[in-house]
Design a protein around this motif. Structure first.
Motif, PDB file in Angstrom:
ATOM      1  N   TYR A  89       0.850  -1.184   0.000  1.00  0.00           N
ATOM      2  CA  TYR A  89       0.000   0.000   0.000  1.00  0.00           C
ATOM      3  C   TYR A  89       0.891   1.240   0.000  1.00  0.00           C
ATOM      4  CZ  TYR A  89      -3.589  -3.332   1.390  1.00  0.00           C
ATOM      5  OH  TYR A  89      -4.441  -4.406   1.437  1.00  0.00           O
ATOM      6  N   PRO A  90       0.634   2.166  -0.907  1.00  0.00           N
ATOM      7  CA  PRO A  90       1.485   3.359  -0.978  1.00  0.00           C
ATOM      8  C   PRO A  90       1.326   4.244   0.248  1.00  0.00           C
ATOM      9  CG  PRO A  90      -0.420   3.590  -2.421  1.00  0.00           C
ATOM     10  CD  PRO A  90      -0.439   2.180  -1.915  1.00  0.00           C
ATOM     11  N   LYS A  91       2.423   4.861   0.639  1.00  0.00           N
ATOM     12  CA  LYS A  91       2.390   5.805   1.752  1.00  0.00           C
ATOM     13  C   LYS A  91       1.847   7.139   1.253  1.00  0.00           C
ATOM     14  CE  LYS A  91       6.421   3.713   3.989  1.00  0.00           C
ATOM     15  NZ  LYS A  91       7.819   3.948   4.460  1.00  0.00           N
ATOM     16  N   ARG A  92       0.948   7.721   2.020  1.00  0.00           N
ATOM     17  CA  ARG A  92       0.324   8.984   1.644  1.00  0.00           C
ATOM     18  C   ARG A  92       0.552  10.008   2.749  1.00  0.00           C
ATOM     19  NH1 ARG A  92      -3.697   8.246  -2.296  1.00  0.00           N
ATOM     20  NH2 ARG A  92      -4.830  10.055  -1.521  1.00  0.00           N
ATOM     21  N   GLN A  93       0.867  11.240   2.344  1.00  0.00           N
ATOM     22  CA  GLN A  93       1.097  12.302   3.321  1.00  0.00           C
ATOM     23  C   GLN A  93       0.716  13.644   2.705  1.00  0.00           C
ATOM     24  OE1 GLN A  93       5.162  12.750   4.557  1.00  0.00           O
ATOM     25  NE2 GLN A  93       4.704  14.337   6.065  1.00  0.00           N
ATOM     26  N   GLU A  94      -0.057  14.425   3.424  1.00  0.00           N
ATOM     27  CA  GLU A  94      -0.427  15.754   2.945  1.00  0.00           C
ATOM     28  C   GLU A  94       0.753  16.703   3.143  1.00  0.00           C
ATOM     29  OE1 GLU A  94      -3.820  19.238   3.561  1.00  0.00           O
ATOM     30  OE2 GLU A  94      -4.039  17.301   4.554  1.00  0.00           O
ATOM     31  N   VAL A  95       1.234  17.295   2.049  1.00  0.00           N
ATOM     32  CA  VAL A  95       2.395  18.181   2.124  1.00  0.00           C
ATOM     33  C   VAL A  95       2.080  19.601   1.648  1.00  0.00           C
ATOM     34  CG1 VAL A  95       4.054  16.307   1.907  1.00  0.00           C
ATOM     35  CG2 VAL A  95       3.195  17.418  -0.158  1.00  0.00           C
ATOM     36  N   LEU A  96       0.944  19.777   0.968  1.00  0.00           N
ATOM     37  CA  LEU A  96       0.482  21.098   0.554  1.00  0.00           C
ATOM     38  C   LEU A  96      -0.991  21.233   0.907  1.00  0.00           C
ATOM     39  CD1 LEU A  96       1.887  21.605  -3.079  1.00  0.00           C
ATOM     40  CD2 LEU A  96       2.798  22.576  -0.969  1.00  0.00           C
ATOM     41  N   ARG A  97      -1.423  22.449   1.155  1.00  0.00           N
ATOM     42  CA  ARG A  97      -2.850  22.675   1.353  1.00  0.00           C
ATOM     43  C   ARG A  97      -3.585  22.475   0.026  1.00  0.00           C
ATOM     44  NH1 ARG A  97      -4.528  27.504   2.511  1.00  0.00           N
ATOM     45  NH2 ARG A  97      -2.739  28.509   1.556  1.00  0.00           N
ATOM     46  N   LYS A  98      -4.830  22.029   0.104  1.00  0.00           N
ATOM     47  CA  LYS A  98      -5.617  21.788  -1.105  1.00  0.00           C
ATOM     48  C   LYS A  98      -5.725  23.049  -1.954  1.00  0.00           C
ATOM     49  CE  LYS A  98      -8.580  18.152   0.825  1.00  0.00           C
ATOM     50  NZ  LYS A  98      -9.983  17.759   1.146  1.00  0.00           N
ATOM     51  N   GLN A  99      -5.868  24.183  -1.290  1.00  0.00           N
ATOM     52  CA  GLN A  99      -6.024  25.444  -2.014  1.00  0.00           C
ATOM     53  C   GLN A  99      -4.766  25.778  -2.816  1.00  0.00           C
ATOM     54  OE1 GLN A  99      -6.616  24.964   1.220  1.00  0.00           O
ATOM     55  NE2 GLN A  99      -8.812  25.327   1.488  1.00  0.00           N
ATOM     56  N   THR A 100      -3.609  25.568  -2.202  1.00  0.00           N
ATOM     57  CA  THR A 100      -2.345  25.838  -2.886  1.00  0.00           C
ATOM     58  C   THR A 100      -2.173  24.916  -4.084  1.00  0.00           C
ATOM     59  OG1 THR A 100      -1.335  26.543  -0.797  1.00  0.00           O
ATOM     60  CG2 THR A 100       0.155  25.963  -2.601  1.00  0.00           C
ATOM     61  N   ALA A 101      -2.469  23.630  -3.889  1.00  0.00           N
ATOM     62  CA  ALA A 101      -2.320  22.652  -4.969  1.00  0.00           C
ATOM     63  C   ALA A 101      -3.244  22.988  -6.137  1.00  0.00           C
ATOM     64  CB  ALA A 101      -2.610  21.249  -4.447  1.00  0.00           C
TER      65      ALA A 101
END
Length: 262
Positions: A89-101
């Protein structure tokens, strides 16, 4: 500027707004770049070497709404009877805010829709919503195109490890790498019958029409209007005050000459 690859503007953004090249390095590493990056102004021009897998993975953060997904080659291994022997299973991590992305994705869409990557549309007929960026190194020794849709991220590098060897004059990212990307993406979408999904705008982002001259909200009579996206808290609130009287009823009337009476 981004859609036309006017890189001097990118350097000025770094120097005048970000001001810390080390901050660019920090975010690049968060987004999946593992190679060494020098914290200098030239990083805005792509002065450091990275691998195709690294940069493609980093662009995936934009496609995933700010979530970094570690690249993985094997998801599952089954035997001849369909029994699962191994599953990853791939590792997932939020690194940017949704708005910025999303705002970054919107900027990169202009590259394909009417910028240096527009050949993907009018020449190679790839029409689903997509975003991306061309890249060209000095003396045409490397050509890049990294692009993505909400469903797929693909990176193309054309080059030679020996930087003294050129691909040839004029072999830019849009000429050498983009055709490979566009043909592959079109074939992928056609073969798998993938739907043309749009990028989803998150809460906290608005799209407004602004005047190209004043960068304020456009009036009905502003001659040049631009669609732009903003975080709601940074969106302009004042209307253009330059073109308000452009078609005033008295604008074209000849002024009467004053008469001198005796």
């Amino acid at each position: 500027a981004l859609r036309r690859s006017l890189n001097l503007v990118t350097v000025r953004v770094l120097q005048n707004l970000i001001r810390k090249p080390s901050l660019v390095v920090e975010y690049a590493h968060k987004m999946g770049i593992k190679s060494h990056l020098d914290p200098v102004d030239a990083i805005a021009l792509g002065a450091s070497d990275v691998t195709p897998l690294e940069i493609t993975s980093a662009y995936g953060v934009f496609a995933n709404g700010g979530v970094r997904v570690e690249p993985m080659a094997i998801l599952r291994v089954e035997d001849q009877n369909g029994n699962v022997l191994e599953e990853n299973y791939p590792k997932r991590q939020e690194v940017l805010r949704k708005q910025t992305a999303y705002i970054m994705t919107d900027l990169l869409q202009t590259v394909i829709n009417r910028g240096t990557g527009a050949r993907a549309r009018y020449m190679y007929h790839f029409y689903p919503p997509a975003a991306g960026k061309t890249g060209t190194t000095n003396d045409y020794s490397d050509a890049w195109f990294i692009g993505f849709t909400p469903l797929v991220v693909t990176g193309v590098w054309v080059g030679i490890d020996d930087y003294t060897i050129s691909l040839g004059k004029g072999q830019t990212g849009s000429r050498a790498a983009l055709p490979i990307w566009a043909n592959y993406m079109k074939c992928l979408y056609d073969t798998l019958n993938l739907p043309p999904v749009k990028f989803e705008m998150p809460e906290g982002v608005v799209r407004v029409k602004i005047c190209a001259d004043t960068k304020k909200l456009a009036n009905d009579i502003c001659p040049n209007k631009i669609d732009e996206v903003f975080e709601t808290k940074f969106a302009p609130t004042e209307y253009c005050d330059k073109h308000v009287n452009l078609f005033s009823p008295n604008r074209n009337k000849r002024k009467k000459k004053g008469r001198i009476r005796f």
